[in-house]
Design an enzyme around this catalytic site. Structure first.
Site, PDB file in Angstrom:
ATOM      1  N   PHE A   1      18.747  60.301   8.456  1.00 19.57           N
ATOM      2  CA  PHE A   1      19.428  60.550   9.731  1.00 19.57           C
ATOM      3  C   PHE A   1      19.261  59.362  10.694  1.00 19.57           C
ATOM      4  O   PHE A   1      19.652  58.265  10.341  1.00 19.57           O
ATOM      5  CB  PHE A   1      18.980  61.893  10.320  1.00 19.57           C
TER       6      PHE A   1
ATOM      7  N   SER B   1      27.864  63.020   1.446  1.00 17.13           N
ATOM      8  CA  SER B   1      26.694  62.154   1.273  1.00 17.13           C
ATOM      9  C   SER B   1      26.302  61.442   2.568  1.00 17.13           C
ATOM     10  O   SER B   1      25.525  60.494   2.532  1.00 17.13           O
ATOM     11  CB  SER B   1      26.942  61.115   0.181  1.00 17.13           C
TER      12      SER B   1
ATOM     13  N   TYR C   1      44.501  75.190   3.481  1.00 15.09           N
ATOM     14  CA  TYR C   1      43.192  74.608   3.808  1.00 15.09           C
ATOM     15  C   TYR C   1      43.357  73.119   4.150  1.00 15.09           C
ATOM     16  O   TYR C   1      44.136  72.395   3.504  1.00 15.09           O
ATOM     17  CB  TYR C   1      42.224  74.773   2.628  1.00 15.09           C
ATOM     18  N   GLY C   2      42.580  72.662   5.108  1.00 13.93           N
ATOM     19  CA  GLY C   2      42.667  71.300   5.630  1.00 13.93           C
ATOM     20  C   GLY C   2      42.910  70.196   4.619  1.00 13.93           C
ATOM     21  O   GLY C   2      43.920  69.496   4.679  1.00 13.93           O
ATOM     22  N   GLY C   3      41.989  70.022   3.679  1.00 12.67           N
ATOM     23  CA  GLY C   3      42.077  68.887   2.757  1.00 12.67           C
ATOM     24  C   GLY C   3      43.332  68.906   1.895  1.00 12.67           C
ATOM     25  O   GLY C   3      43.762  67.880   1.391  1.00 12.67           O
TER      26      GLY C   3
ATOM     27  N   THR D   1      29.682  61.207   8.022  1.00 16.43           N
ATOM     28  CA  THR D   1      29.826  61.716   9.384  1.00 16.43           C
ATOM     29  C   THR D   1      28.505  61.574  10.147  1.00 16.43           C
ATOM     30  O   THR D   1      28.484  61.144  11.303  1.00 16.43           O
ATOM     31  CB  THR D   1      30.279  63.193   9.358  1.00 16.43           C
ATOM     32  N   ASN D   2      27.412  61.901   9.475  1.00 13.85           N
ATOM     33  CA  ASN D   2      26.117  61.791  10.142  1.00 13.85           C
ATOM     34  C   ASN D   2      25.801  60.355  10.535  1.00 13.85           C
ATOM     35  O   ASN D   2      25.272  60.109  11.613  1.00 13.85           O
ATOM     36  CB  ASN D   2      25.012  62.377   9.255  1.00 13.85           C
TER      37      ASN D   2
HETATM   38  P1  GDP Z   1      30.169  63.236   4.621  1.00 15.48           P
HETATM   39  O1  GDP Z   1      30.931  64.319   3.932  1.00 15.48           O
HETATM   40  O2  GDP Z   1      30.015  62.013   3.746  1.00 15.48           O
HETATM   41  O3  GDP Z   1      30.702  62.892   5.969  1.00 15.48           O
HETATM   42  O4  GDP Z   1      28.665  63.777   4.802  1.00 15.48           O
HETATM   43  P2  GDP Z   1      27.937  64.459   6.073  1.00 15.48           P
HETATM   44  O5  GDP Z   1      27.550  63.436   7.085  1.00 15.48           O
HETATM   45  O6  GDP Z   1      28.737  65.626   6.526  1.00 15.48           O
HETATM   46  O7  GDP Z   1      26.585  64.935   5.379  1.00 15.48           O
HETATM   47  C1  GDP Z   1      26.566  65.771   4.239  1.00 15.48           C
HETATM   48  C2  GDP Z   1      25.225  66.430   4.102  1.00 15.48           C
HETATM   49  O8  GDP Z   1      24.195  65.437   3.925  1.00 15.48           O
HETATM   50  C3  GDP Z   1      24.835  67.255   5.321  1.00 15.48           C
HETATM   51  O9  GDP Z   1      24.273  68.483   4.879  1.00 15.48           O
HETATM   52  C4  GDP Z   1      23.795  66.378   6.020  1.00 15.48           C
HETATM   53  O10 GDP Z   1      22.865  67.163   6.735  1.00 15.48           O
HETATM   54  C5  GDP Z   1      23.143  65.604   4.867  1.00 15.48           C
HETATM   55  N1  GDP Z   1      22.658  64.263   5.295  1.00 15.48           N
HETATM   56  C6  GDP Z   1      23.367  63.329   5.968  1.00 15.48           C
HETATM   57  N2  GDP Z   1      22.611  62.217   6.206  1.00 15.48           N
HETATM   58  C7  GDP Z   1      21.392  62.461   5.658  1.00 15.48           C
HETATM   59  C8  GDP Z   1      20.172  61.690   5.555  1.00 15.48           C
HETATM   60  O11 GDP Z   1      20.056  60.554   6.027  1.00 15.48           O
HETATM   61  N3  GDP Z   1      19.131  62.275   4.892  1.00 15.48           N
HETATM   62  C9  GDP Z   1      19.242  63.529   4.331  1.00 15.48           C
HETATM   63  N4  GDP Z   1      18.184  64.022   3.698  1.00 15.48           N
HETATM   64  N5  GDP Z   1      20.368  64.291   4.412  1.00 15.48           N
HETATM   65  C10 GDP Z   1      21.431  63.762   5.061  1.00 15.48           C
HETATM   66  P1  PGA Z   2      35.856  65.626   2.493  1.00 13.28           P
HETATM   67  O1  PGA Z   2      37.436  65.802   2.633  1.00 13.28           O
HETATM   68  O2  PGA Z   2      35.391  66.596   1.486  1.00 13.28           O
HETATM   69  O3  PGA Z   2      35.696  64.239   2.015  1.00 13.28           O
HETATM   70  O4  PGA Z   2      35.263  65.825   3.850  1.00 13.28           O
HETATM   71  C1  PGA Z   2      38.032  66.788   3.391  1.00 13.28           C
HETATM   72  C2  PGA Z   2      38.332  68.055   2.617  1.00 13.28           C
HETATM   73  O5  PGA Z   2      37.584  68.457   1.722  1.00 13.28           O
HETATM   74  O6  PGA Z   2      39.338  68.660   2.929  1.00 13.28           O
END
Ligand code: GDP
Ligand code: PGA
Ligand code: MN
EC number: 4.1.1.32
Length: 612
Positions: free
Chosen positions: A519, A266, A211-213, A269-270
């Site tokens: 978002f 958290s 798995y990736g991580g 990426t978004n």
């Molecule tokens: P990363 O693992 O830190 O990169 O997190 P992601 O960007 O993949 O987001 C993780 C989850 O949080 C996803 O299900 C998103 O839809 C949700 N999410 C991200 N930004 C927001 C936001 O500003 N508000 C809310 N309510 N949910 C968010």
């Molecule tokens: P992440 O790390 O959970 O911080 O995106 C990558 C992974 O789980 O393999």
């Protein structure tokens, strides 16, 4: 024994130290074949994966893969940082002696690649010729072809990255052996997996997962754990689980760069892929540099804090990615991108994929759809509501496929950092944004970052699972030493970055709705932060930082109820006072925590008492 020299000669790999390393491990793992990989091998390896069934077609230039069902996430309990000095033991790094771990892993890996190919992947975890490139070169040895294809997206690969090393031996030795996945006791008391970084020997030994991580050793083990250790050891840099973005105000011509850490899942990426809100027109532009890792250093000539993303791709969570939440991410998986999907739902007849949140409802016609384990959806018992895609299903795509990738993301220089932000999922207490000018208080804030314990986890109501700087799973050495290094590095910076804590996840205590729409709207508090840095606004001073006044925050075109607005722009002092007690316990676990951090803690405690 396979003829290692012949394979290496054919590839043009001339670095003698790398050649010795490959020979050493080939004797241990005993592969049948050896292949050195460069970027030009992508199409051929994809074709081989399609023929072997490791990949399936998912629409033009898109590929689907499924991992073993007990091998779908990073395993923190099985992850260890080993060194030769017990002083490196921290609270979170699962420290073990190097000699013990090297011996154990060598025995586990012995003979395990029989019948397989050993792929030799020279890689670079930085743009070429970057200030930190000398700590970015590595060679991953792996016996998994899909792992090779993922690594080719997540890092820059090719023999040139090790042939021209100024010091031939100066690369990270990263060995990945998959093992017999069906007999490793994943998650049982007899778990045989080990994911070890021998940090002071710059060696990574991962056994028992593809798995990736756990298997993309350049990304997490080198990009975060090894990088963090090297940065501290040399006193030169920080390697952090941070996103990195650029924001341009086209009206004033000003450009800013913000980096920062939010715990996994958290919103990094978004945020990095954010489009400005429609209501703001085209005045602002957000550029993507990185969504998961940033390396930070001080430019000696200018005294500026600089940052770059060591990765070359995105390993993103698929769940909930859709046109509304993240159109940028969706376009990074368009036909022709050579994206790899892992553990989403798949339809071989349609050559298509789906995951929860991709569309509001799953496809109505179940014909051909398989869940992430490969079971037909149509055969499910009535009432079976288990997800079609694994919650941690992923897409792997290169940075060049990301529509808002910064023009200069691949350039050597890196970018100057204006602000460092921290944020977690906090349902109360944390306002939308609070800015912190004082460096020690900023570092203190990062050290006390956390995410809420979920309902399933034990723990006290309102108490966080602390995740210092969002690096808890990647801590390579002691937390007190880490804080010292962070402070010392920032002490060299002339134009200090502004710190801030953000929270997109505050909830209404009555009905539980998110009081901030999040978002794309998250650009608004960040714009306020940059104006604060430029002295254009002053905010309102509180015990825990400066927060925006209502009229300073650009809310144009956003229709927020007054009660919600009041909630995100205020400080709940009694809740904060309770939090200070939890923080004290948390910080007390760390050896050698710098006195500046304790002083910051006492200052904030006192200010809260005065505010109450
Ligand atoms: P990363 O693992 O830190 O990169 O997190 P992601 O960007 O993949 O987001 C993780 C989850 O949080 C996803 O299900 C998103 O839809 C949700 N999410 C991200 N930004 C927001 C936001 O500003 N508000 C809310 N309510 N949910 C968010
Ligand atoms: P992440 O790390 O959970 O911080 O995106 C990558 C992974 O789980 O393999
Ligand atoms: Mn991450």
């Amino acid at each position: 024994m396979v003829d290692v020299d012949a394979a290496l000669d054919a590839s043009g790999l001339t670095n003698e130290a790398v050649r010795e390393y490959v020979k050493h491990w080939a004797q241990i793992t005993q592969p049948d074949r050896i292949e050195v990989i460069g970027a030009e091998d992508d199409d051929r390896l994809i074709q081989e994966c399609l023929e072997s069934g490791e990949f399936q077609p998912a629409g033009e230039g898109r590929y689907y893969s499924r991992s073993y069902s007990k091998d779908t996430a990073r395993s923190e309990e099985r992850t260890i940082v080993a060194t030769n000095d017990e002083k490196d033991k921290g609270v979170y790094n699962n420290w073990r002696p190097a000699s013990e771990m090297k011996e154990k892993l060598t025995e586990l890996m012995r003979g395990q690649s029989k019948g397989k190919t050993m792929y030799v992947l020279p890689y670079l975890m930085s743009p070429r010729k970057n200030e930190l490139s000398q700590w970015a070169a590595g060679v991953e040895l792996t016996d998994s072809r899909p792992v090779v294809l993922h690594m080719m997206r997540m890092s820059r690969v090719g023999v040139e990255h090790v042939n021209d090393l100024p010091q031939q031996g100066n690369f990270v030795r990263a060995v990945h052996v998959t093992g017999d996945l069906e007999n490793l006791g994943q998650g049982t008391p007899d778990d045989k997996r080990y994911f070890v970084t021998v940090a002071d020997e710059r060696m990574i030994l991962h056994f028992g997962s593809s798995y990736g991580g756990n298997a993309l050793l350049g990304k997490i083990a080198h990009g975060l754990r090894q990088g963090a250790y090297d940065g501290w050891d040399t006193k030169k840099f920080l390697a952090e689980q941070y996103m990195l973005i650029g924001i341009t105000d086209k009206e004033t011509g000003k450009r800013y760069h913000i980096t920062g850490g939010f715990p996994s899942a958290s919103g990094k990426t978004n945020l990095a892929m954010m489009l400005p809100p429609d209501a703001m027109g085209d005045r602002y532009q957000v550029d993507f540099y990185g969504d998961d890792i940033a390396w930070l250093w001080v430019d000696e000539s200018t005294g500026k804090l600089m940052g770059m993303n060591p990765e070359f791709g995105v390993f993103g969570v698929a769940k909930d990615t859709n046109e509304k939440t993240n159109p940028t991410a969706l376009h990074s998986m368009d036909p022709g991108t050579k994206v790899i999907f892992t553990n989403v739902a798949y339809n071989p007849k349609l050559e298509d994929v789906w995951w929860e949140g991709r569309t509001p409802e799953p496809p109505a016609d179940l014909d051909g759809w398989l869940d992430w384990k490969g079971e037909p959806i149509a055969d499910r018992e009535p009432g079976d509501t288990s997800p079609w895609a694994h919650p941690n299903s992923r897409f792997t795509t290169t940075l060049a496929n990301v529509p808002n990738a910064a023009e200069d993301f691949d350039e050597a220089a890196g970018v100057p950092i204006d602000a460092i932000i921290f944020g977690g999922r906090t349902r109360d207490r944390e306002p939308l944004i609070r800015a912190i000018h004082d460096v020690a208080e900023g570092v203190y804030d990062g050290l006390t970052l956390g995410a809420e314990a979920t309902f399933a986890a034990e723990g006290v109501e309102g108490q966080l699972r602390y995740d210092p700087m969002s690096n808890r799973p990647f801590m390579a050495y002691g937390e007190g030493d880490y804080a010292r290094h962070y402070l010392d590095l920032l002490a060299q910076v002339k134009d200090k970055p502004l710190f801030a804590h953000v929270n997109w996840f505050q909830k209404d205590p009555e009905d539980g709705h998110y009081v901030w729409p999040g978002f794309r709207e998250n650009l608004r508090p960040l714009l306020w932060l940059m104006r604060l840095k430029d002295g254009e606004v002053t905010g309102r001073k509180t015990a825990v930082g400066i927060i925006p006044t209502e009229d300073e925050l650009d809310l144009e075109g956003l229709d927020l109820p007054q009660a919600d607005l009041d909630r995100i722009l205020s400080i709940d002092v009694p809740r904060w006072q309770q939090e200070m007690g939890f923080r004290e316990e948390h910080l007390n676990q760390f050896d050698r925590l710098p006195e500046e951090i304790w002083e910051a803690h006492r200052r904030v405690t006192k200010a809260l008492d005065e505010q109450s």
